[in-house]
Design a protein around this motif. Structure first.
Motif, short mmCIF file in Angstrom:
data_model
loop_
_atom_site.label_atom_id
_atom_site.label_comp_id
_atom_site.label_asym_id
_atom_site.label_seq_id
_atom_site.Cartn_x
_atom_site.Cartn_y
_atom_site.Cartn_z
N TYR A 329 0.83 -1.21 0.00
CA TYR A 329 0.00 0.00 0.00
C TYR A 329 0.86 1.26 0.00
O TYR A 329 2.06 1.24 0.33
CB TYR A 329 -0.94 0.02 1.20
N GLU A 331 -0.01 5.49 1.14
CA GLU A 331 -0.99 6.48 1.58
C GLU A 331 -0.27 7.77 1.88
O GLU A 331 0.78 7.78 2.52
CB GLU A 331 -1.74 5.99 2.82
N SER A 385 7.86 2.45 -4.24
CA SER A 385 6.40 2.39 -4.16
C SER A 385 5.74 2.49 -5.52
O SER A 385 4.61 2.95 -5.65
CB SER A 385 5.88 3.51 -3.25
N LEU A 391 -3.85 2.35 -3.05
CA LEU A 391 -3.41 3.74 -2.98
C LEU A 391 -4.48 4.56 -2.28
O LEU A 391 -5.66 4.48 -2.65
CB LEU A 391 -3.16 4.31 -4.38
N LEU A 417 -2.09 -2.05 -9.56
CA LEU A 417 -2.89 -1.28 -8.60
C LEU A 417 -4.33 -1.76 -8.64
O LEU A 417 -5.00 -1.71 -9.67
CB LEU A 417 -2.80 0.20 -8.94
N ILE A 420 -8.05 2.29 -5.53
CA ILE A 420 -7.68 3.68 -5.24
C ILE A 420 -8.77 4.26 -4.34
O ILE A 420 -9.97 4.19 -4.66
CB ILE A 420 -7.56 4.53 -6.52
#
Length: 529
Positions: A329, A331, A385, A391, A417, A420
């Motif tokens: 992940y 963030e 990353s 995300l 990914l 989101i």
């Protein structure tokens, strides 16, 4: 000779004896929350609701009449116990003015107080003394019965629970998280209780954990030990039972569908729409059944709202992760990493990176960076990353511009990914595609007081749709939107949009209290995407 001015002053003095005088008295405050009837768990917000009754005493010729409210605001400070430093200071508005946002102590402040009884007082009003209690309710699994097979290929399971510090005045739901889906039941005892789970999903590994959820906020106040139940089912039958049967099959004939957003100002429109009535809960799961159920799956332990439950469900059931620890992940806008959308993933063994402009903590891979469209792709490379699965974007102002730089930059692996999560401005019409203009000036960010920030939901749909990401959910508080990678979900799910952007959109309902922000006074410029 008496002058005209002197005569006038005498007349004014005589009239003053006749006309009532208004003499201001000290403000009178009333605290309606917290109360001594219920207990409050540590690590959760403690809301302090203060009402103001400022009055004036009207007198005429020595007599008194009924006090009348005249002032509309007064300043005070909240003190907890004997601490000299106030927990909060600010202005309180009277009942005659529009409702003032309830103040709250953060989970960190509440946890620091410790369990037990505490006193709350207000500066400037010696009459206010409120006693409240902080206590942690717990619910643990004491034993499992033997799984029993059922005719539909599923199995039922008897679970014995031990509960402590259960207060009937608390607005809690007592649940078992079966594959992170809440299965809630009525409380019949305060110490020992046995629950029978019907239609247990037959997966190679079923995850089960006890949880106590505050239905007024969808926040988990207790999260018990996670148990992995291994069944004898083979991989081919892992989705043979629809997990949403857990919502419609009774537990001991008492369980009913139990979405926890009961006190919301805005209901989940699409959960009760004709579309959902027509979308039967099919086996195996279909995209309509998932889309209809997502609003009922919201619960949050570390997330600000109910994002934890939705995120874990999407990872487990939509993308088929057997182990959360395999998730990567990223963030940003994470502050100190305490209340974020990815913390529960971290606690369950997942790894990733957090960015924030003011905080850093190498122990949790939190790095101090001011994120901009010009530096984000270099940061992705520097912190390894570029290949992530989840995300989460929350920087309160320039979110659209930074996210656009990421998905257009060619550095982030969009194929890997899966999900989101981005904060959208729920004050804006979801059909509009607009954002605040990008500002590199730190002082130009969100002022924390107005609805001038971020971008509309339509702007994010317009940005991410062509990149292969589909809007599937907005949390019930109108804060975060979820997008999933269309190419990575089962064929047939991604073909039918089922819900429009307007149907998925949720208006402001911050902290599940119906709060929103007023228009910004002065300059209020928007850029259409």
């Amino acid at each position: 000779m008496i002058t005209f001015a002197f005569q006038t002053s005498i007349l004014l003095a005589l009239f003053a004896l006749i006309e009532p005088q208004q003499v201001a008295v000290d403000p009178v405050f009333e605290v309606t929350s917290p109360t001594n009837e219920r207990t409050y768990p540590p690590n959760q917000r403690l809301y302090v609701t203060i009402k103001l009754h400022t009055q004036t005493q009207i007198s005429a010729e020595g007599t008194q009449s009924t006090p009348q409210a005249t002032s509309t605001r007064a300043s005070t400070c909240v003190h907890i116990d004997s601490h000299d430093t106030p927990s909060w200071c600010g202005e309180v508005l009277s009942d005659a003015t529009p409702s003032h946002e309830t103040v709250y102590l953060s989970g960190y402040q509440t946890a620091a107080l410790g369990e037990g009884a505490h006193a709350l007082t207000l500066r400037g009003d010696p009459r206010t003394l409120y006693i409240f209690t902080i206590e942690q309710p717990t619910m643990e699994i004491s034993s499992f019965g033997s799984p029993a097979a059922s005719d539909d290929g599923a199995s039922s399971l008897s679970v014995s629970l031990t509960l402590r510090n259960v207060n009937p005045h608390n607005p809690y739901d007592y649940c078992l998280l079966v594959d992170f889906i809440p299965t809630c039941f009525p409380l019949t005892a305060t110490s020992e209780q046995t629950v029978n789970i019907k239609s247990l999903p037959r997966k190679i590994k079923t995850v089960i954990s006890p949880a106590i959820i505050d239905r007024t906020s969808n926040k988990v106040v207790h999260f018990g030990k996670i148990y992995n139940l291994v069944s004898d089912a083979d991989a081919a039958s892992s989705n043979s039972v629809n997990p949403f049967q857990l919502y419609i099959d009774d537990i001991d004939t008492h369980l009913k569908p139990n979405p926890r957003n009961r006190n919301q100002t805005h209901t989940h429109a699409h959960s009760a729409s004709q579309k959902c009535k027509d979308a039967a809960l099919t086996v195996p799961m279909s995209w309509p059944s998932i889309a209809c159920a997502l609003p009922t799956l919201e619960w949050g332990m570390y997330s600000q709202n109910g994002e934890d439950g939705v995120l874990l469900f999407l990872l487990l059931w939509v993308f088929g992760y057997e182990e959360i620890k395999d998730v990567k992940y990223l963030e940003f806008g994470a502050e100190d990493g305490g209340e974020v959308n990815t913390r529960l993933l971290r606690e369950l063994g997942a790894t990733g990176v957090l960015f924030d402009r003011s905080y850093e903590n190498p122990k949790i891979n939190l790095f101090k960076h001011a994120i901009t469209p010009s530096n984000i792709n270099n940061l992705l490379t520097a912190h390894s990353s570029t290949d992530i699965n989840v995300l989460s974007v929350d920087i309160d102002f320039n979110d659209y511009h930074v996210l656009k730089a990421m998905v257009d930059g060619g550095v982030l692996n969009l194929d890997g990914l899966k999900i989101i999560i981005c904060e959208y401005n729920s004050h804006l019409d979801p059909t509009e595609k607009k954002t605040v203009p990008y500002s590199a000036d730190p002082g130009r960010g969100w002022d924390g007081k107005s609805r001038y920030f971020g971008a509309s939901l339509g702007a994010f749909v317009d940005l991410l749709g062509p990149k292969g990401f589909r809007l599937v959910h907005c949390d019930g508080n109108g804060v975060n939107a979820f997008f999933v990678n269309r190419a990575k979900i089962e064929a047939g799910w991604q073909d039918d949009e089922f819900f429009t952007t307007e149907e998925i959109f949720r208006p402001p309902n911050f902290y599940n209290k119906g709060w929103s922000y007023p228009d910004k006074v002065g300059e209020n410029v928007w850029q259409y995407t």
